[in-house]
Every structure is written in structure tokens, then in C-alpha cells.
Scaffold this motif. Structure first.
Motif, PDB file in Angstrom:
ATOM      1  N   GLU A  49      27.822 -26.736 126.204  1.00 21.23           N
ATOM      2  CA  GLU A  49      27.605 -26.135 127.521  1.00 21.23           C
ATOM      3  C   GLU A  49      27.175 -24.676 127.390  1.00 21.23           C
ATOM      4  O   GLU A  49      26.277 -24.213 128.094  1.00 21.23           O
ATOM      5  N   ARG A  50      27.817 -23.949 126.476  1.00 18.92           N
ATOM      6  CA  ARG A  50      27.488 -22.532 126.276  1.00 18.92           C
ATOM      7  C   ARG A  50      26.047 -22.372 125.781  1.00 18.92           C
ATOM      8  O   ARG A  50      25.283 -21.549 126.292  1.00 18.92           O
ATOM      9  N   VAL A  51      25.659 -23.178 124.777  1.00 15.80           N
ATOM     10  CA  VAL A  51      24.314 -23.063 124.204  1.00 15.80           C
ATOM     11  C   VAL A  51      23.257 -23.519 125.213  1.00 15.80           C
ATOM     12  O   VAL A  51      22.226 -22.868 125.380  1.00 15.80           O
ATOM     13  N   ARG A  52      23.511 -24.621 125.910  1.00 16.45           N
ATOM     14  CA  ARG A  52      22.536 -25.098 126.892  1.00 16.45           C
ATOM     15  C   ARG A  52      22.376 -24.107 128.053  1.00 16.45           C
ATOM     16  O   ARG A  52      21.273 -23.915 128.565  1.00 16.45           O
ATOM     17  N   ALA A  53      23.473 -23.453 128.448  1.00 15.33           N
ATOM     18  CA  ALA A  53      23.379 -22.444 129.505  1.00 15.33           C
ATOM     19  C   ALA A  53      22.531 -21.259 129.040  1.00 15.33           C
ATOM     20  O   ALA A  53      21.790 -20.676 129.830  1.00 15.33           O
ATOM     21  N   ALA A  54      22.633 -20.921 127.763  1.00 12.42           N
ATOM     22  CA  ALA A  54      21.880 -19.783 127.229  1.00 12.42           C
ATOM     23  C   ALA A  54      20.413 -20.110 126.980  1.00 12.42           C
ATOM     24  O   ALA A  54      19.536 -19.269 127.215  1.00 12.42           O
ATOM     25  N   LEU A  55      20.134 -21.327 126.519  1.00 12.09           N
ATOM     26  CA  LEU A  55      18.774 -21.650 126.079  1.00 12.09           C
ATOM     27  C   LEU A  55      18.017 -22.607 126.989  1.00 12.09           C
ATOM     28  O   LEU A  55      16.795 -22.725 126.874  1.00 12.09           O
ATOM     29  N   GLY A  56      18.724 -23.311 127.853  1.00  9.73           N
ATOM     30  CA  GLY A  56      18.042 -24.225 128.771  1.00  9.73           C
ATOM     31  C   GLY A  56      17.234 -25.277 128.044  1.00  9.73           C
ATOM     32  O   GLY A  56      17.693 -25.884 127.071  1.00  9.73           O
ATOM     33  N   ASP A  57      15.972 -25.462 128.487  1.00 11.36           N
ATOM     34  CA  ASP A  57      15.152 -26.527 127.917  1.00 11.36           C
ATOM     35  C   ASP A  57      14.606 -26.213 126.530  1.00 11.36           C
ATOM     36  O   ASP A  57      13.902 -27.029 125.938  1.00 11.36           O
ATOM     37  N   ARG A  58      14.955 -25.058 125.984  1.00  7.80           N
ATOM     38  CA  ARG A  58      14.590 -24.774 124.583  1.00  7.80           C
ATOM     39  C   ARG A  58      15.476 -25.568 123.625  1.00  7.80           C
ATOM     40  O   ARG A  58      15.171 -25.679 122.443  1.00  7.80           O
ATOM     41  N   VAL A  59      16.581 -26.116 124.129  1.00  5.72           N
ATOM     42  CA  VAL A  59      17.442 -26.993 123.327  1.00  5.72           C
ATOM     43  C   VAL A  59      16.780 -28.367 123.306  1.00  5.72           C
ATOM     44  O   VAL A  59      16.770 -29.088 124.301  1.00  5.72           O
ATOM     45  N   LEU A  60      16.220 -28.729 122.164  1.00  6.08           N
ATOM     46  CA  LEU A  60      15.575 -30.036 122.037  1.00  6.08           C
ATOM     47  C   LEU A  60      16.574 -31.099 121.609  1.00  6.08           C
ATOM     48  O   LEU A  60      16.398 -32.278 121.914  1.00  6.08           O
ATOM     49  N   LEU A  61      17.615 -30.683 120.912  1.00  4.27           N
ATOM     50  CA  LEU A  61      18.682 -31.583 120.483  1.00  4.27           C
ATOM     51  C   LEU A  61      19.903 -30.722 120.186  1.00  4.27           C
ATOM     52  O   LEU A  61      19.779 -29.641 119.606  1.00  4.27           O
ATOM     53  N   PHE A  62      21.065 -31.179 120.613  1.00  4.81           N
ATOM     54  CA  PHE A  62      22.314 -30.485 120.302  1.00  4.81           C
ATOM     55  C   PHE A  62      23.357 -31.556 120.043  1.00  4.81           C
ATOM     56  O   PHE A  62      23.665 -32.338 120.940  1.00  4.81           O
ATOM     57  N   GLU A  63      23.859 -31.624 118.799  1.00  6.27           N
ATOM     58  CA  GLU A  63      24.802 -32.671 118.433  1.00  6.27           C
ATOM     59  C   GLU A  63      25.937 -32.117 117.591  1.00  6.27           C
ATOM     60  O   GLU A  63      25.789 -31.094 116.922  1.00  6.27           O
ATOM     61  N   HIS A  64      27.029 -32.844 117.626  1.00  8.92           N
ATOM     62  CA  HIS A  64      28.197 -32.578 116.782  1.00  8.92           C
ATOM     63  C   HIS A  64      27.958 -33.337 115.480  1.00  8.92           C
ATOM     64  O   HIS A  64      27.741 -34.541 115.500  1.00  8.92           O
ATOM     65  N   ALA A  93      12.573 -16.521 120.071  1.00  8.76           N
ATOM     66  CA  ALA A  93      12.607 -17.525 121.127  1.00  8.76           C
ATOM     67  C   ALA A  93      14.023 -17.997 121.454  1.00  8.76           C
ATOM     68  O   ALA A  93      14.219 -18.665 122.466  1.00  8.76           O
ATOM     69  N   TYR A  94      14.999 -17.679 120.597  1.00 15.61           N
ATOM     70  CA  TYR A  94      16.359 -18.175 120.864  1.00 15.61           C
ATOM     71  C   TYR A  94      17.476 -17.221 120.422  1.00 15.61           C
ATOM     72  O   TYR A  94      18.543 -17.214 121.013  1.00 15.61           O
ATOM     73  N   LEU A  95      17.236 -16.410 119.393  1.00 13.78           N
ATOM     74  CA  LEU A  95      18.313 -15.569 118.853  1.00 13.78           C
ATOM     75  C   LEU A  95      18.884 -14.592 119.880  1.00 13.78           C
ATOM     76  O   LEU A  95      20.114 -14.516 120.024  1.00 13.78           O
ATOM     77  N   PRO A  96      18.083 -13.845 120.625  1.00 15.81           N
ATOM     78  CA  PRO A  96      18.679 -12.905 121.593  1.00 15.81           C
ATOM     79  C   PRO A  96      19.584 -13.592 122.616  1.00 15.81           C
ATOM     80  O   PRO A  96      20.643 -13.057 122.979  1.00 15.81           O
ATOM     81  N   ASP A  97      19.200 -14.784 123.060  1.00 15.24           N
ATOM     82  CA  ASP A  97      20.020 -15.491 124.046  1.00 15.24           C
ATOM     83  C   ASP A  97      21.305 -16.023 123.430  1.00 15.24           C
ATOM     84  O   ASP A  97      22.339 -16.058 124.093  1.00 15.24           O
ATOM     85  N   LEU A  98      21.261 -16.447 122.168  1.00 16.95           N
ATOM     86  CA  LEU A  98      22.499 -16.855 121.501  1.00 16.95           C
ATOM     87  C   LEU A  98      23.411 -15.650 121.286  1.00 16.95           C
ATOM     88  O   LEU A  98      24.623 -15.739 121.461  1.00 16.95           O
ATOM     89  N   TYR A  99      22.822 -14.510 120.919  1.00 14.35           N
ATOM     90  CA  TYR A  99      23.629 -13.290 120.774  1.00 14.35           C
ATOM     91  C   TYR A  99      24.295 -12.928 122.099  1.00 14.35           C
ATOM     92  O   TYR A  99      25.445 -12.484 122.127  1.00 14.35           O
ATOM     93  N   SER A 100      23.589 -13.140 123.198  1.00 12.65           N
ATOM     94  CA  SER A 100      24.122 -12.732 124.505  1.00 12.65           C
ATOM     95  C   SER A 100      25.359 -13.534 124.904  1.00 12.65           C
ATOM     96  O   SER A 100      26.134 -13.082 125.750  1.00 12.65           O
ATOM     97  N   VAL A 101      25.556 -14.718 124.313  1.00 14.68           N
ATOM     98  CA  VAL A 101      26.743 -15.517 124.627  1.00 14.68           C
ATOM     99  C   VAL A 101      27.745 -15.513 123.469  1.00 14.68           C
ATOM    100  O   VAL A 101      28.649 -16.338 123.425  1.00 14.68           O
TER     101      VAL A 101
END
Length: 197
Positions: A49-64, A93-101
């Protein structure tokens, strides 16, 4: 200094930081293997939820992935997460948004599939970032799925992990490399393609 201007990060096995005790995977040279913790899937959902909120549709796949994704499997208490983006080399394209969370980049491996590893803000985790189409993504998923489906594979893997956890290691990567023979064997059983040299 922005995260993108920071000094180069380490590659496989090199240390980037001295994490807080709850985020260490190697303590006094030993790897701690915990019994399966039912909170691990919950932590995955929370981080998704945290990563998808930060990156939106830039998340092409997110798995455990990894051992904590296999119900009942003892593991290091470090949740492995897999994030696939269009191009993991394009950190802007993604690092600043991951840093922000609250995530922090700890490993950058341009020579190995442009792999990146982040640590999370409050959970012991490894967030692995790869590009779309990277063969390592499918290997990670196949390894997890094989362990879920095959009790014998789980038993063999746990036996090796427990034996290795009795040894003293200089780096966590040394422990990981010591597991590589059984990992290759299990991946071959699962029909995974061999990794590129």
C-alpha cells in the motif's frame, strides 16, 4: 544533497550503513532464523500500500518473495519485496518518491540487472527493484512458488539454512552465497532458467 547526487552505493556484499539492531540480518556474525511469523504477509500488504501510494501506475509488479512469503517456512525476520518498474536504472522515475515515504537506497548494482535494494522506514525488509522483463524477477517468483508447492523442497532448504545459521559470517552476502548450491538445485527443479553469467 539529493539522493541522486549521493556517493556511489555498494554492490553485492558491501556494507552501506550500520542499520539499527532491528534491521540487522547479521548479529555478531550469526544469522538468526526465526520460526514463521504470521505477521509477515500483513507487513507485505502494508508495504504494498505504501509503495503503490507513492508510485501509482509506475508499479508494474509488486510481490512478496523470499522465505517470508512461504507459509510455515522459518526465515531471517527480513521481509523480501519485489518491485518491478519500467527501468530500474532510471532512478529519477521512482527513487525520490520512495525516499518521500521513508525508504532508503542501500545497494545499487548496475552490472547485475540494474538491481537496487531499499530498506524500509520501520520494518526489517529488503525492497528489490528490477526492470520490466528482467529474468531474475521470474526466478524469484518461481523459487517462492516451488517452496510453497513442494514440502520436500522446503525441508531441504530449511535444513541448509539452519546449518548455515550455526556458522559465523563476516557479511550477510557470504551466508547468501553459501546457500547458492541449494538455491540453484531448487530453481532447476522448478524449471527456472539459469541466471546469466
Amino acid at each position: 544533497m539529493s539522493p541522486l547526487e549521493a556517493s556511489p552505493l555498494p554492490s553485492r556484499g558491501e556494507l552501506r550503513m550500520d542499520p539499527s539492531p532491528e534491521h540487522r540480518n547479521l548479529v555478531n556474525g550469526r544469522v538468526h532464523i526465526s520460526d514463521y511469523d504470521p505477521k509477515w504477509p500483513y507487513l507485505f500488504v502494508r508495504e504494498a500500500e505504501r509503495v503503490r501510494a507513492a508510485l501509482g501506475d509506475r508499479v508494474l509488479l509488486f510481490e512478496h518473495v523470499g522465505s517470508t512469503a512461504v507459509p510455515g517456512l522459518p526465515a531471517k525476520p527480513c521481509v523480501d519485496l519485489l518491485l518491478v518498474v519500467a527501468d530500474s536504472a532510471d532512478e529519477g522515475a521512482y527513487l525520490p518518491d520512495l525516499y518521500s515515504v521513508g525508504y532508503m537506497l542501500v545497494i545499487r548494482e548496475p552490472a547485475w540487472y540494474e538491481h537496487r535494494v531499499f530498506k524500509g522506514p520501520d520494518v526489517n525488509l529488503n525492497l528489490h527493484v528490477f526492470s520490466e522483463g528482467c529474468p531474475e524477477v521470474e526466478r524469484m517468483r518461481m523459487f517462492r512458488d516451488h517452496l510453497i508447492a513442494d514440502a520436500g523442497a522446503r525441508e531441504r532448504y530449511v535444513a541448509v539454512k539452519r546449518e548455515l545459521s550455526e556458522r559465523t559470517w563476516e557479511k550477510i552476502q557470504d551466508y547468501s552465497e553459501a546457500k547458492s548450491a541449494v538455491v540453484r538445485e531448487l530453481l532447476a527443479e522448478a524449471g527456472a532458467p539459469a541466471p546469466e553469467a
